[in-house]
Structures are given as structure tokens and as C-alpha cells.
Design a protein around this motif. Structure first.
Motif, PDB file in Angstrom:
ATOM      1  N   ARG A 486       0.844  -1.193   0.000  1.00  0.00           N
ATOM      2  CA  ARG A 486       0.000   0.000   0.000  1.00  0.00           C
ATOM      3  C   ARG A 486       0.881   1.246   0.000  1.00  0.00           C
ATOM      4  O   ARG A 486       1.829   1.342   0.778  1.00  0.00           O
ATOM      5  CB  ARG A 486      -0.889  -0.012   1.248  1.00  0.00           C
ATOM      6  N   ASN A 487       0.587   2.157  -0.906  1.00  0.00           N
ATOM      7  CA  ASN A 487       1.270   3.454  -0.923  1.00  0.00           C
ATOM      8  C   ASN A 487       0.202   4.512  -0.701  1.00  0.00           C
ATOM      9  O   ASN A 487      -0.526   4.867  -1.614  1.00  0.00           O
ATOM     10  CB  ASN A 487       1.991   3.644  -2.263  1.00  0.00           C
ATOM     11  N   LYS A 488       0.065   4.965   0.546  1.00  0.00           N
ATOM     12  CA  LYS A 488      -1.046   5.842   0.959  1.00  0.00           C
ATOM     13  C   LYS A 488      -2.367   5.132   0.644  1.00  0.00           C
ATOM     14  O   LYS A 488      -2.620   4.076   1.182  1.00  0.00           O
ATOM     15  CB  LYS A 488      -0.931   7.216   0.305  1.00  0.00           C
ATOM     16  N   ASP A 489      -3.172   5.681  -0.288  1.00  0.00           N
ATOM     17  CA  ASP A 489      -4.465   5.043  -0.581  1.00  0.00           C
ATOM     18  C   ASP A 489      -4.411   4.107  -1.778  1.00  0.00           C
ATOM     19  O   ASP A 489      -5.421   3.517  -2.155  1.00  0.00           O
ATOM     20  CB  ASP A 489      -5.544   6.120  -0.845  1.00  0.00           C
ATOM     21  N   ILE A 490      -3.250   3.987  -2.399  1.00  0.00           N
ATOM     22  CA  ILE A 490      -3.153   3.170  -3.617  1.00  0.00           C
ATOM     23  C   ILE A 490      -2.618   1.778  -3.269  1.00  0.00           C
ATOM     24  O   ILE A 490      -1.606   1.642  -2.589  1.00  0.00           O
ATOM     25  CB  ILE A 490      -2.228   3.855  -4.648  1.00  0.00           C
ATOM     26  N   ILE A 491      -3.340   0.760  -3.757  1.00  0.00           N
ATOM     27  CA  ILE A 491      -2.870  -0.617  -3.574  1.00  0.00           C
ATOM     28  C   ILE A 491      -1.917  -0.932  -4.719  1.00  0.00           C
ATOM     29  O   ILE A 491      -2.258  -0.779  -5.892  1.00  0.00           O
ATOM     30  CB  ILE A 491      -4.055  -1.616  -3.582  1.00  0.00           C
ATOM     31  N   THR A 492      -0.695  -1.357  -4.376  1.00  0.00           N
ATOM     32  CA  THR A 492       0.303  -1.677  -5.404  1.00  0.00           C
ATOM     33  C   THR A 492       0.795  -3.116  -5.217  1.00  0.00           C
ATOM     34  O   THR A 492       0.635  -3.719  -4.161  1.00  0.00           O
ATOM     35  CB  THR A 492       1.534  -0.748  -5.309  1.00  0.00           C
ATOM     36  N   THR A 493       1.422  -3.638  -6.264  1.00  0.00           N
ATOM     37  CA  THR A 493       2.079  -4.942  -6.157  1.00  0.00           C
ATOM     38  C   THR A 493       3.370  -4.760  -5.355  1.00  0.00           C
ATOM     39  O   THR A 493       3.906  -3.653  -5.294  1.00  0.00           O
ATOM     40  CB  THR A 493       2.445  -5.467  -7.555  1.00  0.00           C
ATOM     41  N   GLN A 494       3.889  -5.854  -4.782  1.00  0.00           N
ATOM     42  CA  GLN A 494       5.202  -5.779  -4.121  1.00  0.00           C
ATOM     43  C   GLN A 494       6.331  -6.118  -5.093  1.00  0.00           C
ATOM     44  O   GLN A 494       7.497  -5.884  -4.794  1.00  0.00           O
ATOM     45  CB  GLN A 494       5.259  -6.737  -2.925  1.00  0.00           C
ATOM     46  N   PHE A 495       5.976  -6.697  -6.259  1.00  0.00           N
ATOM     47  CA  PHE A 495       6.997  -7.007  -7.273  1.00  0.00           C
ATOM     48  C   PHE A 495       6.985  -5.912  -8.338  1.00  0.00           C
ATOM     49  O   PHE A 495       5.929  -5.365  -8.650  1.00  0.00           O
ATOM     50  CB  PHE A 495       6.727  -8.363  -7.933  1.00  0.00           C
ATOM     51  N   ASN A 496       8.143  -5.630  -8.904  1.00  0.00           N
ATOM     52  CA  ASN A 496       8.216  -4.556  -9.896  1.00  0.00           C
ATOM     53  C   ASN A 496       7.745  -5.028 -11.276  1.00  0.00           C
ATOM     54  O   ASN A 496       7.433  -6.197 -11.484  1.00  0.00           O
ATOM     55  CB  ASN A 496       9.611  -3.935  -9.938  1.00  0.00           C
ATOM     56  N   MET A 497       7.737  -4.093 -12.204  1.00  0.00           N
ATOM     57  CA  MET A 497       7.183  -4.309 -13.538  1.00  0.00           C
ATOM     58  C   MET A 497       7.860  -5.473 -14.282  1.00  0.00           C
ATOM     59  O   MET A 497       7.194  -6.325 -14.877  1.00  0.00           O
ATOM     60  CB  MET A 497       7.396  -3.015 -14.324  1.00  0.00           C
ATOM     61  N   ILE A 498       9.171  -5.522 -14.234  1.00  0.00           N
ATOM     62  CA  ILE A 498       9.922  -6.559 -14.957  1.00  0.00           C
ATOM     63  C   ILE A 498       9.602  -7.931 -14.367  1.00  0.00           C
ATOM     64  O   ILE A 498       9.367  -8.902 -15.093  1.00  0.00           O
ATOM     65  CB  ILE A 498      11.443  -6.265 -14.893  1.00  0.00           C
ATOM     66  N   GLU A 499       9.557  -8.019 -13.031  1.00  0.00           N
ATOM     67  CA  GLU A 499       9.272  -9.292 -12.370  1.00  0.00           C
ATOM     68  C   GLU A 499       7.861  -9.780 -12.682  1.00  0.00           C
ATOM     69  O   GLU A 499       7.636 -10.974 -12.890  1.00  0.00           O
ATOM     70  CB  GLU A 499       9.484  -9.147 -10.862  1.00  0.00           C
ATOM     71  N   LEU A 500       6.899  -8.858 -12.753  1.00  0.00           N
ATOM     72  CA  LEU A 500       5.517  -9.229 -13.086  1.00  0.00           C
ATOM     73  C   LEU A 500       5.452  -9.833 -14.483  1.00  0.00           C
ATOM     74  O   LEU A 500       4.777 -10.843 -14.708  1.00  0.00           O
ATOM     75  CB  LEU A 500       4.596  -8.015 -12.999  1.00  0.00           C
ATOM     76  N   GLU A 501       6.151  -9.213 -15.425  1.00  0.00           N
ATOM     77  CA  GLU A 501       6.167  -9.745 -16.799  1.00  0.00           C
ATOM     78  C   GLU A 501       6.820 -11.119 -16.836  1.00  0.00           C
ATOM     79  O   GLU A 501       6.354 -12.013 -17.530  1.00  0.00           O
ATOM     80  CB  GLU A 501       6.907  -8.772 -17.731  1.00  0.00           C
ATOM     81  N   GLU A 502       7.896 -11.296 -16.068  1.00  0.00           N
ATOM     82  CA  GLU A 502       8.578 -12.597 -16.029  1.00  0.00           C
ATOM     83  C   GLU A 502       7.656 -13.683 -15.469  1.00  0.00           C
ATOM     84  O   GLU A 502       7.746 -14.849 -15.858  1.00  0.00           O
ATOM     85  CB  GLU A 502       9.837 -12.500 -15.158  1.00  0.00           C
TER      86      GLU A 502
END
Length: 548
Positions: A486-502
């Protein structure tokens, strides 16, 4: 093993690097156990949180860790990511739990001289995780409290039959790295090394050898460390694509619906459809179907159509997607690839299998509306924004370390500015190419110490933020594949963009572009003030007056 506090940010990178080096990666995290809902009557009471080490024994356990870790961040947490007993019970399968460090619940009760409460807690955890999946964790970092705890743990193990395990809490690799770690803590807390602050009690938080550990712990506890390592077997899946499903209207197959949109779009774009144009469209459709990306195109087409239908300004398209006649026919892009001889294979090529990547620009002020539409369409639990990590760059490392060492601003600034501003510059490169910088390093002990420490921290993650454009849309709930943060009110992934694609997940770039907002306002004002309707999609790009 990787057991970061409260999070799993580093799991994928750790897994890949360990595999590359022929080391078996054990995946887990150190949870904070506490009530997840705030105690209104006694908020102070909620600040008691206990540590618990959770390791994935198998893939089911890994997926359960994703859910536990995500809930800690997302579901009504108070001031830190935290998990409670109910959550642990719900997702306990496939997990091996260790009672953690001094801050563990069992350990805390032993330290408070409350042996009965320690026993009650240990039995509860054994009940949650199962007979062979909970261990009493012994540590020794040269602290008196740990000696007291370890005596109690041995007694409890004999009494309850709960096995012991020996571990060492690792915050750096080598013993001499303790001083670098201390500087890192100062940077994190924005303190100097001379100030009153949280310090680690010793320099024993490094990767110890078997010989060192065998002097501190009973053989049984050391053997259990090996047994747990042997039991933990998780392979991350980098081969399966998890595209979300686009639902087509009744009476259509997905292929039929896709082809119909493309064909109608082609007829709309070209007055005279030659055999060459039709063949190009059919060829592209064939490749897209063969590679399994029909859903992808329908998803992008759908949210761009939504935007245009709701007067949200969308960019004309850019990058390799501009080479696709399918994208042009579907009005995903507004650039005629045939007119400019653009190549489809630059975008999608069956010989080089990679996820398609269509960057879409939206009016800066209304980008969030498009993301909300996607959440409503696919389910908010299947959509998340993507995390990005800022790292310590060369000059920034010098400045951060200088502040932590309490050196004067002028001195640190002078040293930092000796590092060239070239792209990809590192401190090591600067020492090679800048004679003055190297001279300072060789001749001034204080500056040498500053640079040596900066060399250690350079490249490390400094902070996390939300990626400016990246949005993840997944087939199942996001927590089936990745942990959430969580970044303030935004829910985010804990893995970055490259890792998600992998990991085979669909990352979309929803770029908020201020330029589009300015163009929108200009076009609206021209129409309002001069009654002239400017339509960029029908503009020619060879008007000599413009070039003048």
C-alpha cells in the motif's frame, strides 16, 4: 532464506540470483502478529506486535504467504503491516513457522518470566500450523536476554515435544559489514551516527558458518535447520501466461468477435481495401491468435473505446504497436502503418515470444477514470497498480552517507560534485575517469571512508513509490500471483514491472500525459472562440505553413 520484515519485495530477485549461483532459495517473510483492527478503547495496546517467521514448504505454502503478506498491508492495518491468528489459521497450509527472534511472542513471554503464557502460545502456534510445522527458534547474537530465552526454549521443547531450530538473524553478509549497516539505518531514520537512536546490540547479525553456530547451539537444533531447508521446495513459474479473460457477447466465439471488430475497423479506415491490405490484416490476426493474445487486444480496444466514448482524450499511439494494422483497424492507434511502411514484426514476432506492450497516453486529469473502469469491468481484486523502487545513485549515495556520518554539507557537496553527471555513472567509474576525485580518495582518510561506505550502499533500494503508468490486470485475484502493498491510498504490487512480466502477468501502461490535457483545452478553446473544430486524426503532416 529470505525473510524480510512484513514484506516479500525481494523474493523474485532473490530466487533468480540464488538459482543462478546454484544456491537453494527458501522463500518466506517475517510477519508482525497483532490485531489488524484498531483497538478504539486502548490504541496503545495495539502497538504490541510479535514477530513470526513464515517459510513456504511448497507452492501451496508460497501462495498462502502471498495472501497473508497482502492482507497485512491491505486489510484495515493500523500503523504497520500486521497479521492476526485468524488469518494465519485460514492460510496455514504448506507453511513452516518459526517462533522468531527476541520479538517473537513465545520469546517475549519467556523474557517477561511468564513461562505458562509462553507454553500456551507455543501450543496455539503448533495447533495453527500442525504437529511438525512449528519450531522453537534459538538465536545467539551475544545478548544476555537470548541466554535467558534459550534456556526456557530447551525446557519447553523437552516438556512439549516441539522441536528446536538454530538460526542467525542476518542483516548483512560479513561481520565487518556491521558498520555499513549502521550507516544504512541512519539514512533510513534520517539520523547521524552520533545521535541517540535505534542501534543493533552487536555485530553478530551476519551469515555465520556451521563451525560458529555449532559452538552456540545443541546438535539437535542445528540438524533441524538442515531438515527445514530440505523440506522447503518452491519453484516460481516463469513459463505460464496469466492473461485476464475478455468476455464476448453471446453468440460469438472470441476469435469471431475479434475478427469482426478488426474487419469492420478496416472497412472504416480504408475506402478501397486492396488484396494487399486484406492479406496484411489476415496475417496479423493469424499471428495474434497463434500467440494467444486475442484477449490482450480486446482488453486494450475496450478501455480505449470507453475513453473515446466518454470524451477522455487518448494519444494517437506510439512505440512498436504503431506497426500493427490490427491496432490501427481497432482504433487502438491512429497511425496508418501502411502509409509509413511500419513493420508488424517489430511489435509481435512468433520467433521472439514476449508479451505485447501497447503504451497508451490518456489525458492527465482523467486517467484515473479509465483505471476505475478497468477495476469495475474485471473486478478490483484483479487489478492493482505497480510498485517501483528508487535506488541510491552515485551522487545521492555520497550525500546520504555524508549526512549520516555528520560531515559538513559543504564538504559532502564538494565530493559529490566530482562525480560526472553522465548516464549510468557509478562511483567506481568516477574513480577511474576523474583524476581529482581519485586524488581526494587517496589522500584524505575522512573522504576515503565516506566513499568506501557510499560504494557499499550505492544501488540499494532507497524508497518505494507507485509506478507512474503501470497497471496490472490478472486472470484470478492478484494475490494468487503476487503480494500486495500500500502506498497511501493506492494498492500496489510488491513485485516490480519486470518481475511481473517474467511471472507471465499482464502489465498495461496507462500514461497520464499533461500534453494531452493542454491539447484538449486548446482544441476546446479554438472551437469556443473561433468556431473551428480541429480534428488531429484527419490532419495531413505535410502542410508547408506549419513548417514555416
Amino acid at each position: 532464506a529470505i525473510t524480510d520484515h512484513g514484506s516479500m519485495y525481494g523474493v523474485v530477485e532473490f530466487f533468480k540470483q540464488a538459482k543462478k549461483e546454484g544456491v537453494k532459495p527458501i522463500l518466506g517473510f517475517e510477519a508482525y502478529v497483532a490485531p489488524r483492527k484498531m483497538n478504539d478503547k486502548d490504541p496503545q495496546k495495539d502497538k504490541n506486535q510479535y514477530h513470526l517467521v513464515l517459510l513456504a514448504e511448497n507452492y501451496e505454502g508460497y501462495k498462502n504467504l502471498l495472501k497473508i503478506c497482502s492482507a497485512g498491508f491491505v486489510d484495515g492495518f493500523y500503523y504497520k503491516p500486521r497479521v492476526d491468528y485468524d488469518l494465519l489459521r485460514e492460510y496455514s497450509k504448506g507453511i513452516i513457522a518459526l517462533s522468531a527472534c527476541i520479538a517473537g511472542e513465545v520469546q517475549s513471554h519467556l523474557l517477561d518470566n511468564n513461562y505458562d503464557k509462553a507454553i500456551e502460545t507455543a501450543l496455539m502456534y503448533r495447533d495453527i500450523f500442525g504437529e511438525n510445522n512449528f519450531f522453537l527458534e534459538m538465536q545467539d547474537h551475544g545478548m544476555n536476554e537470548q541466554q535467558i530465552i534459550n534456556k526456557g526454549l530447551v525446557k519447553m521443547s523437552q516438556q512439549l515435544g516441539i522441536p528446536l531450530v538454530a538460526t542467525n538473524d542476518i542483516h548483512y553478509i560479513n561481520k565487518e559489514d556491521a558498520k555499513f549497516h549502521d550507516v544504512l539505518l541512519c539514512i533510513q531514520m534520517q539520523k547521524t551516527i552520533n545521535e541517540e537512536r535505534m542501534k543493533f546490540p552487536s555485530d553478530e547479525f551476519y551469515l555465520k558458518s556451521y563451525e560458529e553456530m555449532s559452538l552456540l547451539f545443541p546438535e539437535e537444533a542445528l540438524e533441524n535447520t538442515v531438515k527445514i531447508a530440505e523440506r522447503c521446495n518452491v519453484e516460481l513459474d516463469f513459463n505460464t501466461v496469466h492473461l485476464p479473460e475478455f468476455r464476448v457477447p453471446l453468440g460469438y466465439t472470441k476469435a469471431e468477435y475479434f475478427r469482426e471488430i478488426c474487419q469492420n475497423g478496416l472497412e472504416n479506415r480504408y475506402k478501397n481495401i486492396t488484396e494487399e491490405i486484406q492479406n496484411r490484416l489476415d496475417y496479423e490476426i493469424g499471428i495474434i491468435e497463434q500467440m494467444g493474445y486475442v484477449d490482450y487486444f480486446l482488453i486494450v480496444w475496450d478501455f480505449i473505446k470507453y475513453s473515446k466514448d466518454n470524451n477522455i482524450m487518448v494519444g494517437p499511439g506510439r512505440g512498436s504497436a504503431a506497426g500493427s494494422l490490427v491496432a490501427y483497424s481497432m482504433k487502438i492507434t491512429n497511425i496508418d502503418p501502411l502509409r509509413y511502411n511500419l513493420i508488424f514484426e517489430r511489435f509481435l514476432n512468433p520467433e521472439r515470444v514476449s508479451m505485447p506492450d501497447i503504451d497508451v497516453d490518456f489525458c492527465y486529469e482523467r486517467r484515473e477514470e479509465v483505471i476505475e473502469y478497468v477495476k469495475e469491468k474485471y473486478g478490483s481484486e484483479k487489478v492493482a497498480q505497480i510498485i517501483t523502487f528508487g535506488t541510491m545513485a552515485a551522487r545521492g549515495s555520497i550525500r546520504d552517507v555524508g549526512r549520516a556520518l555528520n560531515l559538513s554539507y559543504g564538504q559532502v557537496d564538494f565530493v559529490a560534485k566530482k562525480i560526472p553527471m553522465d548516464l549510468g555513472m557509478t562511483i567506481s567509474k568516477a574513480l577511474e575517469i576523474n583524476h581529482e576525485f581519485k586524488e581526494l580518495y587517496d589522500n584524505d582518510q575522512e573522504i576515503k571512508n565516506l566513499i568506501d561506505i557510499a560504494l557499499k550502499v550505492e544501488g540499494l533500494p532507497r524508497h518505494a513509490s507507485t509506478h507512474a503508468a503501470g497497471v496490472l490486470i490478472s486472470k484470478e485475484k492478484v494475490t494468487e500471483y503476487v503480494p500486495l502493498s500500500r502506498n497511501k491510498d493506492i494498492i500496489t504490487t510488491q513485485f516490480n514491472m519486470i518481475e511481473l512480466e517474467e511471472l507471465g502477468l499482464l502489465k498495461m501502461d496507462f500514461l497520464g500525459l499533461r500534453t494531452l490535457t493542454v491539447i484538449r483545452d486548446a482544441v476546446d478553446l479554438i472551437e469556443k472562440n473561433h468556431n473551428i473544430k480541429v480534428d488531429f486524426s484527419n490532419c495531413m503532416y505535410d502542410d508547408s505553413e506549419v513548417f514555416k
